[in-house]
Write a protein that holds these residues in place. Sequence first.
Motif, mmCIF file in Angstrom:
data_model
loop_
_atom_site.group_PDB
_atom_site.id
_atom_site.type_symbol
_atom_site.label_atom_id
_atom_site.label_comp_id
_atom_site.label_asym_id
_atom_site.label_seq_id
_atom_site.Cartn_x
_atom_site.Cartn_y
_atom_site.Cartn_z
ATOM 1 N N SER A 1 -1.042 4.444 -6.445
ATOM 2 C CA SER A 1 -0.466 5.588 -7.153
ATOM 3 C C SER A 1 1.045 5.641 -6.969
ATOM 4 C CB SER A 1 -1.083 6.898 -6.640
ATOM 5 O OG SER A 1 -0.621 7.196 -5.328
ATOM 6 N N VAL A 2 1.575 4.874 -6.003
ATOM 7 C CA VAL A 2 3.017 4.872 -5.724
ATOM 8 C C VAL A 2 3.829 4.364 -6.918
ATOM 9 C CG1 VAL A 2 4.823 3.934 -4.220
ATOM 10 C CG2 VAL A 2 2.668 4.736 -3.228
ATOM 11 N N PRO A 3 3.413 3.280 -7.626
ATOM 12 C CA PRO A 3 4.187 2.866 -8.812
ATOM 13 C C PRO A 3 4.315 3.976 -9.855
ATOM 14 C CG PRO A 3 2.688 1.127 -8.147
ATOM 15 C CD PRO A 3 2.333 2.319 -7.322
ATOM 16 N N TRP A 4 3.255 4.765 -10.017
ATOM 17 C CA TRP A 4 3.340 5.891 -10.957
ATOM 18 C C TRP A 4 4.401 6.894 -10.497
ATOM 19 C CZ3 TRP A 4 2.493 11.155 -10.292
ATOM 20 C CH2 TRP A 4 2.483 11.925 -11.470
ATOM 21 N N SER A 5 4.454 7.166 -9.197
ATOM 22 C CA SER A 5 5.470 8.071 -8.653
ATOM 23 C C SER A 5 6.877 7.521 -8.887
ATOM 24 C CB SER A 5 5.239 8.291 -7.150
ATOM 25 O OG SER A 5 4.026 8.966 -6.921
ATOM 26 N N PHE A 6 7.036 6.211 -8.698
ATOM 27 C CA PHE A 6 8.333 5.580 -8.968
ATOM 28 C C PHE A 6 8.717 5.742 -10.441
ATOM 29 C CE2 PHE A 6 9.720 2.496 -5.471
ATOM 30 C CZ PHE A 6 9.086 3.216 -4.476
ATOM 31 N N SER A 7 7.742 5.646 -11.331
ATOM 32 C CA SER A 7 8.031 5.746 -12.762
ATOM 33 C C SER A 7 8.489 7.145 -13.147
ATOM 34 C CB SER A 7 6.796 5.356 -13.582
ATOM 35 O OG SER A 7 5.786 6.356 -13.494
ATOM 36 N N PRO B 1 15.299 7.088 -6.171
ATOM 37 C CA PRO B 1 14.636 8.208 -5.501
ATOM 38 C C PRO B 1 13.246 7.838 -4.976
ATOM 39 C CG PRO B 1 15.642 8.950 -7.527
ATOM 40 C CD PRO B 1 15.712 7.458 -7.537
ATOM 41 N N GLY B 2 12.538 6.971 -5.710
ATOM 42 C CA GLY B 2 11.208 6.562 -5.249
ATOM 43 C C GLY B 2 11.265 5.858 -3.904
ATOM 44 N N ILE B 3 12.219 4.927 -3.779
ATOM 45 C CA ILE B 3 12.373 4.206 -2.511
ATOM 46 C C ILE B 3 12.821 5.154 -1.401
ATOM 47 C CG2 ILE B 3 13.723 2.431 -1.316
ATOM 48 C CD1 ILE B 3 13.800 0.883 -3.962
ATOM 49 N N THR C 1 9.960 7.400 -0.258
ATOM 50 C CA THR C 1 9.003 6.628 0.548
ATOM 51 C C THR C 1 9.514 6.436 1.971
ATOM 52 O OG1 THR C 1 8.251 5.442 -1.434
ATOM 53 C CG2 THR C 1 7.725 4.460 0.704
ATOM 54 N N LEU C 2 10.766 6.029 2.113
ATOM 55 C CA LEU C 2 11.328 5.776 3.442
ATOM 56 C C LEU C 2 11.474 7.060 4.244
ATOM 57 C CD1 LEU C 2 14.105 3.147 2.570
ATOM 58 C CD2 LEU C 2 11.842 2.723 3.552
ATOM 59 N N SER C 3 11.955 8.124 3.611
ATOM 60 C CA SER C 3 12.179 9.374 4.345
ATOM 61 C C SER C 3 10.867 10.005 4.793
ATOM 62 C CB SER C 3 12.976 10.360 3.483
ATOM 63 O OG SER C 3 12.284 10.674 2.291
ATOM 64 N N VAL C 4 9.866 9.963 3.941
ATOM 65 C CA VAL C 4 8.566 10.511 4.339
ATOM 66 C C VAL C 4 7.955 9.677 5.456
ATOM 67 C CG1 VAL C 4 6.200 10.967 3.568
ATOM 68 C CG2 VAL C 4 8.116 11.590 2.110
ATOM 69 N N ALA C 5 8.093 8.346 5.367
ATOM 70 C CA ALA C 5 7.545 7.472 6.406
ATOM 71 C C ALA C 5 8.206 7.740 7.760
ATOM 72 C CB ALA C 5 7.734 6.008 6.019
ATOM 73 N N THR D 1 6.735 0.203 -0.410
ATOM 74 C CA THR D 1 7.997 0.051 -1.143
ATOM 75 C C THR D 1 7.928 -1.111 -2.126
ATOM 76 O OG1 THR D 1 9.174 0.898 0.803
ATOM 77 C CG2 THR D 1 10.484 -0.182 -0.894
ATOM 78 N N LEU D 2 7.389 -2.239 -1.682
ATOM 79 C CA LEU D 2 7.273 -3.395 -2.574
ATOM 80 C C LEU D 2 6.330 -3.111 -3.738
ATOM 81 C CD1 LEU D 2 7.119 -6.403 -0.068
ATOM 82 C CD2 LEU D 2 9.029 -5.727 -1.544
#
Length: 393
Positions: free
Chosen positions: A67-73, A79-81, A84-88, A282-283
């Motif tokens: 579902s992450v690619p959809w969030s990136f879209s 912002p997607g990257i 992901t990093l900040s939440v992690a 991320t990838l």
Amino acid sequence: MVESETTSKQDFSADDDRETDLESAYLRILSQQIVSEQGHSIKYRTCSWQKTAALLFSEYICLAILSVPWSFSILGMVPGILVTLSVAVTVQYTSLVLWKFCMKHPEALNICDIGRILGGDSQMIYNFTAVMFIMNNVFIMGLHCLVGAKLLNTLSDDALCTISFSAISAGVCFFCSLPRTLKQMSWLGIFSAATMGISVVLSMIFAAVQDVPRGFSGEPPLVTTLPAKGTTYVLGMSAFLNITYTLIGQITLPSFIAEMKEPKDFPKALWACTICEVILFTLCGGIMYHYIGSQYMIAPAYGSLQPLFKKIAFSFAIPTITYLGALYASLSARFIFFRIFEHSHHRYSNTITGWSVWASIIACLWIVAFIIAELIPFFSDLLSLMSSLFGKY
């Protein structure tokens, strides 16, 4: 000056004494728990940090990654990257804080016990936490009923029996939920995480090598650095919550720590899992969004692959769909089971009564999960709803 130095030494000595007292109390309670299990056929304090890592991998390396690619879209690449990093990072920090709390309170066997301790031994807070804990887990189980139905529809090319496929998924997950210790579940977790990793990698490769995304209308895939013009707050928040919920899993950590032989080794398992999940999330989000684009993106991203590629990649997710739902069912059932048999030999023994109650609890949980899957039959909507209700970190 001499008086100040003396006072400082006394303070350090007092701190050392407190740490020694805490460590002694921790070892005493831990040894009591281990001794209480001796002589019984079912023992819970048996997980090594490697087995705990397997449980963490199986929880985080899951279908929700797609579902992450959809969030990136929705959010855009940058912002997607960053999200992901900040939440992690936030999840890693709070998980370590939670582990330190569990080390000071080894009597806390699950998140509900922690709620009671933080609430000043309040039974009301304990009960509220228990309700939220079980609801969170049952919603996740419902998500896996829904995804299991999608998988069977994909592999069979038959969209006529979605309800039946959901029921089949719930039935298979029920049988996988029957083991009563996390050590037994960890062996399945290793296989689940490995096959899900293969599925995610194949999805990225197929997104890159396919001629056009599924549903291609002639317009080249649209990839934006920032959110596209016209993106609403609701849509953006839904994308954020998808990433957030995929990375959040602290609600299960006390249950994992409570079954470790050496809880002090938990950070080893946590760091190993966090590093892998950040790289993979991320990838997956960046690569699949780059090749599929906003207008052809579906959650989960399997739906954006050509039919043959979709079937191949999706089939590797079968163990994860089955196992992860079973893991959350097991954690919920264990909590209820321990409440029913708090001071009973049925808790540690292979008795007919114990196994009957255990199987009945799991069956009831999967029935409720099946109902939830039918009431909210959309993957991204259910994921966002769960994040807004339960994903507090």
